[in-house]
Write an enzyme that holds these catalytic residues in place. Sequence first.
Site, short mmCIF file in Angstrom:
data_model
loop_
_atom_site.label_atom_id
_atom_site.label_comp_id
_atom_site.label_asym_id
_atom_site.label_seq_id
_atom_site.Cartn_x
_atom_site.Cartn_y
_atom_site.Cartn_z
N SER A 40 0.84 -1.20 0.00
CA SER A 40 0.00 0.00 0.00
C SER A 40 0.87 1.24 0.00
O SER A 40 1.76 1.38 0.84
CB SER A 40 -0.92 0.01 1.23
OG SER A 40 -1.58 1.24 1.35
N LYS A 79 31.54 1.95 -1.34
CA LYS A 79 31.87 1.85 0.09
C LYS A 79 33.00 0.84 0.29
O LYS A 79 32.87 -0.32 -0.08
CB LYS A 79 30.62 1.41 0.86
CG LYS A 79 30.84 1.12 2.33
CD LYS A 79 29.55 0.66 2.99
CE LYS A 79 29.77 0.23 4.43
NZ LYS A 79 28.51 -0.24 5.07
N THR A 347 24.09 -4.63 8.04
CA THR A 347 23.79 -6.04 7.76
C THR A 347 22.33 -6.30 7.38
O THR A 347 22.00 -7.42 7.03
CB THR A 347 24.13 -6.90 8.99
OG1 THR A 347 23.49 -6.34 10.15
CG2 THR A 347 25.63 -6.94 9.23
#
Length: 505
Positions: A40, A79, A347
């Site tokens: 939604s 990164k 993580t």
Amino acid sequence: MTDLRIKHIVIAGGGTAGWMAAAAFAKVLGGDCTIRLVESEEIGTVRVGEGTVPHLKLFNDLLGIDDVEFIRNTSGTFKLGVQFNDWARLGDSYIHGFGSIGHDISLLPFHQFWIKARQRGVAEDIGAYSINTVAAPRGKFMPSATDVPKDSPLANIAYAYHFDAGLYARFLRRYAEQRGVRRSEGKIARVELRPDDGFVAALHLESGERIAGDLFIDCSGFRGLLIEQALHTGFDDCSHWLPCDRAIAVGCERTGPPTPYTRATARPAGWQWRIPLQHRTGNGHVYCSAHMSDDEATAVLLANLDGAPLGEPHRLRFTTGMRKQAWNRNVVALGLAAGFLEPLESTSIYMIQSGIARLLEMFPQRDFSPVLVDRYNARSRFEYERIRDFLILHYHATERDDTPFWNTCRTMSIPAQLDEYIRLFRDSGRFYRDGEEMFSTPSWVQVMLGQRIMPRGYHPLVDQMPEHDLAGFMASVGQVVNTCVEAMPMHQAFIDRVCPAMETA
């Protein structure tokens, strides 16, 4: 003969978890079954800057998505690791870099030689011997080179990504829908269970539509609409070890080139993240409500931004822990529905990816063999507990006593296996990875050293290297790393040349 094949998969919830699952199922399962995703737009998601670990490249490779396409579509950057500031002591700074450290010799990892060299005064900080930890603060980046010797650090550069989570979900939605995934807009009003065995039979939307399925994937976030609200699976709380239970997120204007690393700065009752994207910088303050109010936490965050905030801060509440079962009956929970271990080492997306890969590896039939379910849950718990302990290490291994929060973290009891890891490393610098746990030996070594756990001794086989060779070995490794970093382009220049963002909104 009864056909037991899974024919209909229903995914409850979109966002990163839902669309990662939809994309992977569409790619791997093809036309073998229908895939339906219900979400939604009224519920929405928080568009934060997201950090990852290098494993995400494997997921993108599975989908056939290369770095250029991915970075351009998500306004991403690269990164090389995470910089931790003020964690062990105020004023401390170290980088947990991806990839290897130095050059291993025979059966011994490089850090064993470094320990002896450091004791002898002939070694720099451990960060001087990894290409990631040297390149990151200098703003350098490149992927692995293919035109250099295989043993060159430039041939083995481990990296991950920063990206806009909202753009990533949108990108994966396009990918999945092009491959036959059907999206249904609407809120789930009721979960219908089969009366005979309590399995989920269908989802009922507020519109009145009934969506039946064989296998249901719960990506409904913290609510756990299927796994918890419908099946009452239960939750194992680990907030006594990871006490932060609130987060405030806000983007801010960019004020300079994006750094090729995430920054995690310890604060009086938690820590603050900084994730650089191409069009803005993502920021957040993770904190413990028992030691800091929401207003105080917001003030700390807004006082420590690089640039002007973009919009109002968004507040989140969470409890660290995991479901007692990630897979219960015919429901598999992914993402926040399965559990949450806070974003300190980026993580969260890895655990979504890992859950998807594990489910595909153990893909069931409609009889849902309990042997498969038990194996899936055992592996999920192992993964959560090993990551949990790695995160606890950051909080517990500190010398800080300047606030009640850090006093609590420093003096708390810790899980037995983590205690054993620390005692073994402190004794002789040894670390033995437990099976297929996510974080490798270099990760544990960098964080333990960064948190000032300095080994008293080293492996006795190190003494096989003559004393007069040790200093030269350290200098040689350091010189090779520095020479390689000098050859790398600047992070911003690499992005501008190869993968500038397609979207900046």
